[in-house]
Design a protein around this motif. Structure first.
Motif, PDB file in Angstrom:
ATOM      1  N   LEU A  97      75.500  63.065  60.751  1.00 34.76           N
ATOM      2  CA  LEU A  97      75.726  63.977  61.874  1.00 34.76           C
ATOM      3  C   LEU A  97      77.054  64.723  61.791  1.00 34.76           C
ATOM      4  O   LEU A  97      77.166  65.851  62.269  1.00 34.76           O
ATOM      5  N   THR A  98      78.056  64.090  61.186  1.00 34.51           N
ATOM      6  CA  THR A  98      79.375  64.726  61.083  1.00 34.51           C
ATOM      7  C   THR A  98      79.566  65.456  59.751  1.00 34.51           C
ATOM      8  O   THR A  98      80.638  65.996  59.497  1.00 34.51           O
ATOM      9  N   HIS A  99      78.533  65.421  58.909  1.00 37.21           N
ATOM     10  CA  HIS A  99      78.556  66.113  57.614  1.00 37.21           C
ATOM     11  C   HIS A  99      79.725  65.636  56.739  1.00 37.21           C
ATOM     12  O   HIS A  99      80.369  66.428  56.056  1.00 37.21           O
ATOM     13  N   THR A 100      79.984  64.334  56.779  1.00 38.66           N
ATOM     14  CA  THR A 100      81.089  63.747  56.020  1.00 38.66           C
ATOM     15  C   THR A 100      80.654  63.447  54.594  1.00 38.66           C
ATOM     16  O   THR A 100      79.660  62.758  54.373  1.00 38.66           O
ATOM     17  N   ASP A 101      81.406  63.965  53.643  1.00 38.77           N
ATOM     18  CA  ASP A 101      81.119  63.711  52.228  1.00 38.77           C
ATOM     19  C   ASP A 101      81.723  62.373  51.815  1.00 38.77           C
ATOM     20  O   ASP A 101      82.874  62.068  52.133  1.00 38.77           O
TER      21      ASP A 101
END
Length: 138
Positions: A97-101
């Motif tokens: 959801l937070t688009h964290t890589d």
């Protein structure tokens, strides 16, 4: 009280493989992959992120070793490992959801596919330890 679950050779290989994988991931939490794991700790967790990484690493090492050295407790350990996989799932959802890589998961597609594998880990833990079959017998 020892578990009496009869497990096949395939299940025992699966249990050992899962144990090695968990212990290795736990070691990664404490060493070479610490930053990657830190990126997966949701901001809403009310603890220091590094502490969460260390504690979850210790938990993974402990669970991995339990799968390897406590075959007489395999069904109990299977339920605990499956529960652990359920408890860390919100972190995976947060990463999506937070688009964290992290860990090469650098797209929503990659992070979404990873979400689909969390239930596989739960099933793997319950199947390889005979926990699911034991529960169904009762």
């Amino acid at each position: 009280m020892n578990d009496k679950a009869n497990t096949s050779t395939a299940q025992n290989i699966g249990r050992i493989g899962l144990g090695v994988m968990l212990a290795g991931a736990g070691i990664g939490h404490l060493t070479w992959a610490r930053t990657e794991f830190l990126a997966q700790v949701p901001k809403w967790v009310p603890l220091n992120g590094d502490l969460v990484v260390v504690l979850s690493g210790i938990a993974e090492i402990s669970l991995g070793l339990a799968l390897l050295v406590l075959p007489g407790q395999r069904t109990r350990v299977g339920w605990v490992v499956a529960t652990f996989f359920v408890l860390v799932f919100p972190g995976n959802i947060s990463q999506f959801l937070t688009h964290t890589d992290a860990f090469g998961l650098n797209s929503d597609l990659a992070r979404g596919i990873r979400l689909l594998f969390q239930p596989v880990l739960v099933i793997w833990a319950l199947w390889s330890t005979g926990a699911w079959a034991d529960w169904r017998k009762k």
